[in-house]
Design a protein around this motif. Structure first.
Motif, mmCIF file in Angstrom:
data_model
loop_
_atom_site.group_PDB
_atom_site.id
_atom_site.type_symbol
_atom_site.label_atom_id
_atom_site.label_comp_id
_atom_site.label_asym_id
_atom_site.label_seq_id
_atom_site.Cartn_x
_atom_site.Cartn_y
_atom_site.Cartn_z
ATOM 1 N N SER A 47 0.822 -1.205 0.000
ATOM 2 C CA SER A 47 0.000 0.000 0.000
ATOM 3 C C SER A 47 0.853 1.251 0.000
ATOM 4 O O SER A 47 2.029 1.230 0.367
ATOM 5 N N ILE A 48 0.219 2.351 -0.429
ATOM 6 C CA ILE A 48 0.829 3.673 -0.315
ATOM 7 C C ILE A 48 0.454 4.226 1.053
ATOM 8 O O ILE A 48 -0.716 4.249 1.419
ATOM 9 N N GLN A 49 1.434 4.660 1.815
ATOM 10 C CA GLN A 49 1.185 5.234 3.136
ATOM 11 C C GLN A 49 1.778 6.634 3.222
ATOM 12 O O GLN A 49 2.925 6.825 2.825
ATOM 13 N N PRO A 50 1.026 7.629 3.706
ATOM 14 C CA PRO A 50 -0.338 7.481 4.202
ATOM 15 C C PRO A 50 -1.324 7.243 3.063
ATOM 16 O O PRO A 50 -1.075 7.643 1.925
ATOM 17 N N LEU A 51 -2.437 6.595 3.392
ATOM 18 C CA LEU A 51 -3.447 6.312 2.381
ATOM 19 C C LEU A 51 -4.072 7.604 1.850
ATOM 20 O O LEU A 51 -4.483 7.663 0.700
ATOM 21 N N GLU A 52 -4.140 8.623 2.703
ATOM 22 C CA GLU A 52 -4.723 9.905 2.298
ATOM 23 C C GLU A 52 -3.974 11.038 2.978
ATOM 24 O O GLU A 52 -3.673 10.960 4.158
ATOM 25 N N MET A 53 -3.677 12.082 2.218
ATOM 26 C CA MET A 53 -3.000 13.236 2.796
ATOM 27 C C MET A 53 -3.388 14.495 2.030
ATOM 28 O O MET A 53 -3.700 14.440 0.833
ATOM 29 N N GLU A 54 -3.393 15.628 2.742
ATOM 30 C CA GLU A 54 -3.670 16.904 2.103
ATOM 31 C C GLU A 54 -2.467 17.329 1.262
ATOM 32 O O GLU A 54 -1.324 17.135 1.656
ATOM 33 N N GLU A 61 8.132 19.610 -1.225
ATOM 34 C CA GLU A 61 8.361 18.181 -1.411
ATOM 35 C C GLU A 61 7.756 17.378 -0.261
ATOM 36 O O GLU A 61 7.666 17.874 0.866
ATOM 37 N N PHE A 62 7.338 16.150 -0.563
ATOM 38 C CA PHE A 62 6.831 15.239 0.460
ATOM 39 C C PHE A 62 7.141 13.802 0.023
ATOM 40 O O PHE A 62 7.387 13.534 -1.159
ATOM 41 N N SER A 63 7.137 12.905 0.980
ATOM 42 C CA SER A 63 7.449 11.496 0.700
ATOM 43 C C SER A 63 6.303 10.593 1.113
ATOM 44 O O SER A 63 5.597 10.867 2.088
ATOM 45 N N VAL A 64 6.128 9.508 0.358
ATOM 46 C CA VAL A 64 5.186 8.455 0.720
ATOM 47 C C VAL A 64 5.956 7.147 0.823
ATOM 48 O O VAL A 64 7.032 6.987 0.242
ATOM 49 N N GLU A 65 5.394 6.218 1.574
ATOM 50 C CA GLU A 65 6.012 4.902 1.739
ATOM 51 C C GLU A 65 5.282 3.862 0.901
ATOM 52 O O GLU A 65 4.053 3.915 0.785
ATOM 53 N N VAL A 66 6.054 2.941 0.333
ATOM 54 C CA VAL A 66 5.486 1.729 -0.248
ATOM 55 C C VAL A 66 5.576 0.674 0.850
ATOM 56 O O VAL A 66 6.643 0.098 1.100
ATOM 57 N N ALA A 67 4.452 0.471 1.554
ATOM 58 C CA ALA A 67 4.448 -0.375 2.753
ATOM 59 C C ALA A 67 3.959 -1.772 2.423
ATOM 60 O O ALA A 67 3.205 -1.984 1.467
ATOM 61 N N ILE A 68 4.373 -2.740 3.240
ATOM 62 C CA ILE A 68 3.927 -4.115 3.090
ATOM 63 C C ILE A 68 3.437 -4.632 4.438
ATOM 64 O O ILE A 68 4.044 -4.352 5.480
ATOM 65 N N THR A 131 8.464 -1.479 5.392
ATOM 66 C CA THR A 131 8.464 -0.534 4.280
ATOM 67 C C THR A 131 9.404 -1.032 3.196
ATOM 68 O O THR A 131 10.589 -1.266 3.452
ATOM 69 N N LEU A 132 8.874 -1.199 1.990
ATOM 70 C CA LEU A 132 9.696 -1.643 0.874
ATOM 71 C C LEU A 132 10.539 -0.499 0.321
ATOM 72 O O LEU A 132 11.722 -0.671 0.021
ATOM 73 N N ALA A 133 9.924 0.675 0.179
ATOM 74 C CA ALA A 133 10.637 1.800 -0.441
ATOM 75 C C ALA A 133 9.955 3.104 -0.046
ATOM 76 O O ALA A 133 8.835 3.108 0.474
ATOM 77 N N THR A 134 10.633 4.220 -0.299
ATOM 78 C CA THR A 134 10.042 5.551 -0.135
ATOM 79 C C THR A 134 10.169 6.297 -1.455
ATOM 80 O O THR A 134 11.171 6.148 -2.173
ATOM 81 N N ILE A 135 9.147 7.089 -1.761
ATOM 82 C CA ILE A 135 9.139 7.877 -3.002
ATOM 83 C C ILE A 135 8.891 9.338 -2.626
ATOM 84 O O ILE A 135 7.989 9.633 -1.845
#
Length: 288
Positions: A47-54, A61-68, A131-135
């Motif tokens: 999943s993409i974390q957080p699932l929802e963000m403003e 810049e901001f980062s999301v996690e590819v979580a497992i 967490t698999l990766a961060t983008i």
């Protein structure tokens, strides 16, 4: 006769009860079989974390996690994440710490609207959550958009593909900015004498949403709350500073303060004596 009939009754009774017992056993077996998949075949979720963000502001810049979650016997992953290039720009991607140390990381493959990430462990496997990766993205335009998977693969050390489900992320419009209210005092009558009822109104006050509270301080030690319009009587002549504080309903709540100076004269004085008094009248503003 009784002895002769009893064995037949027992035999018939056994014949009658045997199908019922068999049916009960079959139902139990089916129930157990249906419960097994949830215990044995639990799927990993990427999943993409957080699932929802403003959405941050443009340029930020901001980062999301590819979580497992629920990973089991994971030795490698490959995911392709799609984004809206009209709202987001790709900055960088990094492998995280879910796979064992010294995992081989494939450089990201980047197009206009997606990025593909991959890594594989050459020595061991990983289980559980992580967490698999961060983008990292940069905001091009503040608008709702989706960060979604177009592909997500997990594999074990023998390169067998593992079952996986995906959950996308959502970028939403930021909540409306709360603006400061504006406090305004209006006084009637304009000339004030001792013992006279004075009406003070905050009806001219404004807010982008709603004014939640009103607090009046009349300058002679008395106060009033929660009323847009109040009345007051000054018993002694003199100059009084009326203060109005309004608070809006935002989160966090914002407030504004207005000050109104009233000079109260003694109505028993002659007109000439009243004219000799210094009369000051007007409103000042103080922003908290």
């Amino acid at each position: 006769m009784r002895n002769y009939l009893q064995p037949q009754w027992d035999q018939n009774s056994e014949q009658l009860t045997t199908p019922i017992a068999l049916r009960f056993k079959v139902i139990c077996v089916i129930a157990i079989f249906l419960a097994i998949p949830s215990l044995v075949f639990a799927q990993a979720t990427v999943s993409i974390q957080p699932l929802e963000m403003e959405s941050p502001i443009v340029g930020q810049e901001f980062s999301v996690e590819v979580a497992i979650t629920n990973g089991e016997n994971v030795a490698a992953y490959q995911v392709t994440v799609e984004f809206n290039p009209n709202t987001l720009a790709f900055v960088e991607a990094k492998n995280a710490d879910y796979l064992p140390e010294n995992a081989f990381v494939v450089p990201p493959i980047i197009t206009d609207n997606n990025v593909t990430l991959a890594a594989t462990s050459l020595a061991d496997v990983s289980n559980g959550d992580g967490t698999l990766a961060t983008i990292t993205f940069s905001v091009v335009d503040v608008n709702p958009s989706t960060i979604k998977f177009t592909a997500a693969l997990l594999s074990d050390p023998e390169a067998n593909q593992l079952d996986v489900i995906t959950t996308n992320g959502q970028i939403t419009d930021p909540a409306p900015k709360n603006e400061f209210p504006v406090a305004v005092i209006d006084v009637t009558p304009k000339t004030v004498f001792t013992g006279q009822t004075v009406t003070l109104s905050a009806a001219g006050s404004q807010d982008d949403s709603k004014i939640q509270t009103y607090v009046w301080r009349f300058g002679d030690g008395s106060n009033a709350e929660q009323q847009e319009t109040v009345t007051h009587v000054y018993k002694q002549p003199g100059t009084y500073t009326v203060t109005l504080t309004v608070t809006d309903d935002g989160v966090p709540a914002l407030e504004d303060e207005a000050i109104f100076v009233i000079t109260v004269t003694d109505e028993k004085l002659s007109v000439r004596q009243q004219g000799k008094q210094i009369i000051s009248w007007g409103q000042l503003k103080i922003r908290k």
